[in-house]
Design a protein around this motif. Sequence first.
Motif, mmCIF file in Angstrom:
data_model
loop_
_atom_site.group_PDB
_atom_site.id
_atom_site.type_symbol
_atom_site.label_atom_id
_atom_site.label_comp_id
_atom_site.label_asym_id
_atom_site.label_seq_id
_atom_site.Cartn_x
_atom_site.Cartn_y
_atom_site.Cartn_z
ATOM 1 N N ILE A 120 0.856 -1.184 0.000
ATOM 2 C CA ILE A 120 0.000 0.000 0.000
ATOM 3 C C ILE A 120 0.895 1.238 0.000
ATOM 4 C CG2 ILE A 120 -1.814 1.271 1.196
ATOM 5 C CD1 ILE A 120 -2.576 -1.375 2.563
ATOM 6 N N GLN A 122 1.702 5.406 -0.190
ATOM 7 C CA GLN A 122 1.064 6.618 0.299
ATOM 8 C C GLN A 122 0.095 7.104 -0.784
ATOM 9 O OE1 GLN A 122 0.755 8.362 2.936
ATOM 10 N NE2 GLN A 122 0.806 10.563 2.553
ATOM 11 N N GLY A 246 -3.811 5.672 3.503
ATOM 12 C CA GLY A 246 -3.894 4.315 2.972
ATOM 13 C C GLY A 246 -5.269 3.997 2.433
ATOM 14 N N PRO A 262 -0.226 3.044 4.861
ATOM 15 C CA PRO A 262 0.789 2.657 3.869
ATOM 16 C C PRO A 262 1.882 1.787 4.480
ATOM 17 C CG PRO A 262 0.296 5.002 3.718
ATOM 18 C CD PRO A 262 -0.380 4.501 4.959
#
Length: 322
Positions: A120, A122, A246, A262
Amino acid sequence: MPNPQNQPYLDPAKTKRDGLAFLGLSLARKSSVGNPKTYTHQEAFDLNEVLDRDYEFIMSSNDDGWLVGGGEPGPPTTYKLAAKDSAHVEIMRIGTYRPEWGGISEKDIVDAIESGKILIPQIEVVPTDVVANPDNPPELEIRFDMEPAIPNFDDPEAELPVNWQLRFIHNQLFKHFLFPSRFCPGPFHSTILRKADWRSPDHKEKYFAKCDRAIQKWKAEGPKPLNTGWNIDGSELEDKPEYCSGIWLFVDRENTTHHFAPNFLPPYNTPEKRKLILDFLREEWDDKDLKWKPVGKDGGARSILDFVCEKVCGTASADKDA
């Protein structure tokens, strides 16, 4: 092959029940003109800039009214159904947490993401357009398309496309999770109004001109992080990390249950990270044929215009709001 009149489930025959759970972005934002029960999950974009709350241009809609910009306050302020802001962008529809119905358990979703199997980044995005979808009357949608639609795969120094993070996550999720009810309803957009009916063709033109002014302003400002430190309940995090924009797990559009911060952090211009990102962007899921296809010369990323025209007339078109 899926039935073209049905949702493009991975396996329609094994999808026994439809559902609303999904992974995506939350664009919810409390507003003085919206529903007081709304939670703030982002302050990057005030979506009221593309709404018509005074109904200057739009004559009517369905009973939900405005889904974003703080939601609908209800009577006596407005006489639509009172509902909090449900602004969101779906990245993967889950449906239900019942495997016997074709879904997947919540635990399997959470465990896979928290284990780090899904990278994941930013999330920093920017709206790219406001369009009317092919429904009649149409839904109004804010688009978060990847621009350009085909990344520069040849120049390692080239900038990544705007909104690349959405397709990067989408492709990872679709490659990792293989359950019957998996699909994504028209990536990547946020519905803002359903069954929109304009006062006249001239009012329709003026409404989209207003939207375009907001879009151009946002584009000039550039991509922004969404979650800058918000909990599920809209309270602010006490110890805000540097990167916390996220993705969210929703049980339905009004209810989030998890936020996944993230785990794949900037910068994204190192050779290793750039290769990893571009490798995931080389393909896109074709929800018509239910298979992966390469972008570019051998495949080609479909634009929203192609999608709209395909639904309406079966061919490609350049008409923005078909």
